[in-house]
Design a protein around this motif. Structure first.
Motif, PDB file in Angstrom:
ATOM      1  N   TYR A  69       2.294   1.528  -3.533  1.00 35.58           N
ATOM      2  CA  TYR A  69       1.107   1.921  -4.331  1.00 35.58           C
ATOM      3  C   TYR A  69       0.841   3.414  -4.228  1.00 35.58           C
ATOM      4  CZ  TYR A  69      -3.487   2.852  -5.733  1.00 35.58           C
ATOM      5  OH  TYR A  69      -4.667   3.434  -6.444  1.00 35.58           O
ATOM      6  N   ASN A  70       0.962   3.852  -3.070  1.00 32.22           N
ATOM      7  CA  ASN A  70       0.610   5.388  -2.836  1.00 32.22           C
ATOM      8  C   ASN A  70       1.932   6.421  -3.518  1.00 32.22           C
ATOM      9  OD1 ASN A  70      -1.738   5.326  -1.552  1.00 32.22           O
ATOM     10  ND2 ASN A  70      -0.749   4.975   0.466  1.00 32.22           N
ATOM     11  N   ASN A  99      -0.145  -7.094   2.868  1.00 30.77           N
ATOM     12  CA  ASN A  99      -0.086  -7.116   1.601  1.00 30.77           C
ATOM     13  C   ASN A  99      -1.309  -7.874   0.851  1.00 30.77           C
ATOM     14  OD1 ASN A  99       2.031  -5.268   1.814  1.00 30.77           O
ATOM     15  ND2 ASN A  99       3.544  -6.885   1.321  1.00 30.77           N
ATOM     16  N   LYS A 125      -6.912   1.360  -8.713  1.00 33.90           N
ATOM     17  CA  LYS A 125      -6.310   0.417  -7.971  1.00 33.90           C
ATOM     18  C   LYS A 125      -6.193  -0.902  -8.398  1.00 33.90           C
ATOM     19  CE  LYS A 125      -6.653   0.932  -3.410  1.00 33.90           C
ATOM     20  NZ  LYS A 125      -7.065   0.823  -1.998  1.00 33.90           N
ATOM     21  N   GLU A 178       0.921  -1.194   0.005  1.00 35.44           N
ATOM     22  CA  GLU A 178      -0.007  -0.062  -0.014  1.00 35.44           C
ATOM     23  C   GLU A 178       0.739   1.193   0.014  1.00 35.44           C
ATOM     24  OE1 GLU A 178      -3.983   2.034   2.306  1.00 35.44           O
ATOM     25  OE2 GLU A 178      -2.855   0.226   3.304  1.00 35.44           O
ATOM     26  N   THR A 179       2.029   1.147   0.789  1.00 33.99           N
ATOM     27  CA  THR A 179       3.033   2.347   0.764  1.00 33.99           C
ATOM     28  C   THR A 179       3.504   2.598  -0.818  1.00 33.99           C
ATOM     29  OG1 THR A 179       3.370   2.075   3.194  1.00 33.99           O
ATOM     30  CG2 THR A 179       4.977   3.393   1.868  1.00 33.99           C
ATOM     31  N   PHE A 186      -4.426  -5.919   1.001  1.00 31.68           N
ATOM     32  CA  PHE A 186      -4.437  -4.861   0.305  1.00 31.68           C
ATOM     33  C   PHE A 186      -4.710  -5.264  -1.106  1.00 31.68           C
ATOM     34  CE2 PHE A 186      -2.317  -2.058  -3.109  1.00 31.68           C
ATOM     35  CZ  PHE A 186      -3.000  -0.757  -2.588  1.00 31.68           C
TER      36      PHE A 186
END
Length: 625
Positions: free
Chosen positions: A303-304, A454, A365, A300-301, A457
Motif C-alpha cells: 500500500y505504501n 494483513n 486507505k 501495508e508495505t 491492516f
C-alpha cells in the motif's frame, strides 16, 4: 461611453453592495467593441488584447468540426454499461461503420459525456448499433413517428475529442477513437490533424477564459466551441513540446482510468500489480534469501508503495498541466491576464482514491483496500483470475473448465467458486463463506506468514471498532457494507447480486451470485444447499446455547451474550422461514435471463428476493427525448 459595474463574482447582497463602490469593478467599454467577439456578447470586462485575439485569429471551427451525435430516443433500451452485457458481443476497435456492420456484433463503445475529467476516460457505455443501427434507426412511436435521431453518422468511430456539453466545472476534453457518440457527449474532429495539440489547447486555461465569454452559463455546446480563437505556435519545437506533454497526460490519465475494474481495459488490481512487480524484482535479483523477503512483503508495505507510485503520477500530471498553461499563455501573449496555476482539485485522476487536504494529496486507505476486496470477490466468482490479466469469465453459459482451457490454465492458483453462490453470513457455517475465501485469497496473493498482519491492516482501513477482532471487522464489512459499495462502484447496475432475506440487505440470510454465471436452477440451489442447511445450523446453535443455559454452565457476561444470541436466532428463524416461501416461488419458475437486457431488466425479475438498493429501479424510465 457607457460604464459597466461587474458584480457577478460576489455571492451575497452585502458583498455586491460593497463591490458596487469598488473602482476595480468599473469598466468603460465601446459598444462597437462587442462586435469583435463572435455573437457580440456584452463582455465589457474583456481586455484589448483579448478583443484583438478574437478579431484577428481563426476560429476553432475553421480547422476542426464540433459535432453532436446520436439521440437514441430510449436510453434504457439502447444503452448499457459495458459490464452488463456479454463482453464478446461488444465491438471494440472498429474504425468505421462498415467494419462494425460486417462484424455482426451488437454493442459498440459510446461516449456520453460524464463527470469532469480531462485527457482520457469516462468510457463506460455501449450502444446497440447492430447492423449499422438498424433497430435504432427504425425506432418509432405508436403514431409512426421516428423517436430516435442518429446525427452525423459519417463521423462515428473516427478519432477525435469528446467532452461533456453541460458541466459546472471547467471545459474538459478527452481523447476518443473508435466510438459512437451522444448528443450530450459531442465530439470535435480535426480537419488538419494535430489532435494532441487541439486536446491540450482545449483543456488549457486560455480556452477556459475564452469560454467564460462565449458560454457564461457553462453550456458548452458546439456553437461556443466553434467560436474559440485558435493560434498555433511559431516554433515547431514549442508545438512538439506541447504534443509530448499532451501524450504524457493521456498516458497517465489512461493508466488511472484502467486501474479500476469498471474500465474495459482493466488488467488487475493495483495492489496485486505492485505485489507481482515486487515479486518479479526480488525473484530476478541475485540477492540471497529472496524467497523469505517475498514472504515478508505485507499489504501495508505494498500500500505504501502504491501511494508513492501514484503520488508521483499525480504531481507529474499537475506539472504537465501547468507547463501547458504556461506555453499557451505565451502563445496568446496573455501573461498580464492569466497565470498557469492549476488547483490540485482540478487534477482529474485519483478522485476516488485521494482527497486534497490543506494543499496536499492525501490517500483514502479505505477506498484502496475496498478496491482490493472487490477484486478478490471477482476472483472468487471467476470474473478475474490470478493466472492472467483482464477478464476471465464475462459471458454467459461458459463453464469454469472451458474458461480455464481458453487461457491455458491447468491448475488454478486460486479456485473459482464452483456453484456461483457465496454465503455472506453473520455466522461462519459454510466452507465457502466469503470471509474464509477472502483469507485464502490473502494467503495466496501475499503469504500465509503475513496473513494476520494483513487482516489487521485491512480491518483498520475498514474502520475496525474497539470491541471487534480483525476478522469480525472484515465480516461486518462483507455483511453490511460490501454490497452497498458494489452497487455504487457499478453505477446502480451491480454484476454481483445479493439474495437476502431482508430487502434492505444485511439480513439473516445473504448470498452473492455473479450475474454472468447465472443459471435457471441457481435459486433452487440457494434454497436447498444454503438456506435449509443454514436454518438447521442456527437452530442447532440455538439449542446448544439453550442447553448450556439450562445446565447452568454459563454465567455473567457469557450467559447474557448467549441469551442475546438465542433471541437474535429466534428472530432470524421467523425471517428465514418467510424467505423460504419466496425462494420456492422463484425457484419453481426456473427464470432465464439475457445479458443483452442489462442489469435493470434482469434484476427486476427477482426483486422480491434480492436486496432492493433503489426503490425506483423497477419502475423508472430513462427515456431520452
Amino acid at each position: 461611453m457607457p460604464t459597466f459595474i461587474k458584480l457577478t463574482d460576489y455571492n451575497s447582497s452585502e458583498e455586491k453592495e460593497k463591490g458596487f463602490f469598488d473602482p476595480k469593478n468599473r469598466y468603460v467599454a465601446k459598444q462597437e467593441d462587442f462586435g469583435k467577439i463572435p455573437g457580440s456578447p456584452i463582455a465589457y470586462w474583456v481586455s484589448d488584447r483579448v478583443k484583438e485575439i478574437f478579431e484577428k485569429s481563426k476560429k476553432l471551427g475553421e480547422i476542426a468540426e464540433p459535432r453532436q451525435g446520436l439521440i437514441t430516443g430510449d436510453n434504457d433500451r439502447f444503452l448499457k454499461f459495458w459490464y452488463e452485457v456479454d463482453i464478446y458481443n461488444i465491438g471494440f476497435g472498429f474504425s468505421n461503420r462498415e467494419e462494425a456492420k460486417e462484424s455482426g456484433l451488437k454493442w459498440f463503445p459510446y461516449n456520453k459525456g460524464g463527470d469532469f475529467r480531462k485527457w482520457y476516460g469516462n468510457y463506460e457505455y455501449v450502444v446497440n448499433w447492430k447492423n449499422d443501427g438498424n433497430e435504432i434507426k427504425n425506432f418509432i412511436d405508436n403514431k409512426g413517428k421516428q423517436k430516435s435521431r442518429p446525427q452525423n453518422v459519417s463521423y462515428y468511430f473516427r478519432e477525435g475529442l469528446t467532452w461533456t456539453a453541460l458541466t459546472s466545472g471547467p471545459f474538459n476534453l478527452r481523447y476518443s477513437n473508435k466510438f459512437i457518440f451522444d448528443a450530450k457527449g459531442p465530439m470535435l474532429f480535426s480537419k488538419i490533424g494535430n489532435i494532441k495539440y487541439l486536446l491540450s489547447f482545449t483543456n488549457c486555461i486560455v480556452t477556459n477564459s475564452f469560454l467564460r465569454i462565449l458560454a457564461p452559463t457553462m453550456d458548452y455546446n458546439q456553437g461556443p466551441v466553434y467560436k474559440i480563437p485558435i493560434i498555433f505556435p511559431k516554433s515547431d519545437s514549442t508545438k512538439q513540446k506541447i504534443e509530448e506533454l499532451t501524450q504524457e497526460c493521456i498516458d497517465i490519465s489512461k493508466e488511472d482510468w484502467d486501474s479500476r475494474e469498471t474500465s474495459w481495459d482493466f488488467r488487475t488490481n493495483e495492489l496485486v500489480r505492485i505485489m507481482n512487480y515486487e515479486f518479479l524484482m526480488l525473484n530476478e535479483s541475485k540477492k540471497n534469501n529472496s524467497k523469505s523477503k517475498i514472504q515478508n512483503l505485507t499489504l501495508e508495505t505494498i500500500y505504501n508503495r502504491y501511494c508513492e507510485y501514484w503520488r508521483e503520477k499525480f504531481f507529474k500530471l499537475h506539472s504537465n498541466e501547468e507547463e501547458l498553461n504556461r506555453l499557451f499563455i505565451d502563445i496568446y501573449e496573455l501573461q498580464d491576464e492569466l497565470t498557469p496555476d492549476v488547483p490540485l482539485d482540478e487534477i482529474t485522476i485519483l478522485k476516488e482514491e485521494t482527497k486534497i487536504v490543506d494543499g496536499d494529496l492525501v490517500f483514502n486507505k479505505d477506498a484502496i483496500v475496498k478496491q482490493f476486496i472487490s477484486y478478490a470477490v471477482g476472483c472468487m466468482f471467476g470474473r478475474y483470475s490470478l493466472d492472467h490479466e483482464g477478464l476471465h469469465i464475462a459471458d454467459m453459459g461458459v463453464s469454469i473448465e472451458e474458461a480455464n482451457s481458453k487461457f491455458n490454465i491447468q491448475n488454478s492458483t486460486f479456485t473459482i467458486d464452483d456453484d456461483n453462490i457465496i454465503p455472506v453470513f453473520e455466522f461462519d457455517f459454510f466452507a465457502d463463506d466469503i470471509v474464509s475465501r477472502f483469507k485464502e485469497f490473502l494467503k495466496i496473493t501475499f503469504s500465509e506468514k503475513t496473513l494476520y498482519e494483513n487482516l489487521s491492516f485491512i480491518a483498520d482501513a475498514l474502520g475496525k471498532k474497539s470491541s471487534e477482532s480483525d476478522e469480525d471487522a472484515i465480516r461486518r464489512y462483507f455483511h453490511k457494507e460490501f454490497y452497498v459499495d458494489h452497487v455504487r462502484r457499478y453505477n446502480k447496475r451491480p454484476i454481483y447480486w445479493m439474495f437476502s432475506s431482508n430487502p434492505k440487505g444485511a439480513g439473516a440470510f445473504n448470498v452473492l451470485i455473479y450475474m454472468h454465471r447465472y443459471y435457471p436452477g441457481i435459486v433452487a440451489k440457494i434454497r436447498t444447499d444454503y438456506l435449509h442447511p443454514y436454518i438447521d445450523k442456527i437452530e442447532f446453535e440455538k439449542n446448544r446455547l439453550q442447553q448450556s443455559i439450562d445446565n447452568d454452565v454459563l454465567s455473567g457476561q457469557t450467559l447474557k451474550k448467549a441469551q442475546n444470541t438465542i433471541d437474535k436466532i429466534e428472530k432470524y428463524l421467523i425471517e428465514l422461514r418467510e424467505y423460504d416461501v419466496k425462494l420456492k416461488y422463484y425457484a419453481d419458475k426456473m427464470i432465464k435471463i439475457d445479458l443483452d437486457d442489462g442489469v435493470k431488466v434482469n434484476y427486476c425479475k427477482f426483486q422480491d428476493i434480492l436486496v432492493v438498493f433503489d426503490n425506483k429501479l423497477c419502475t423508472e424510465s430513462e427515456t431520452e427525448e
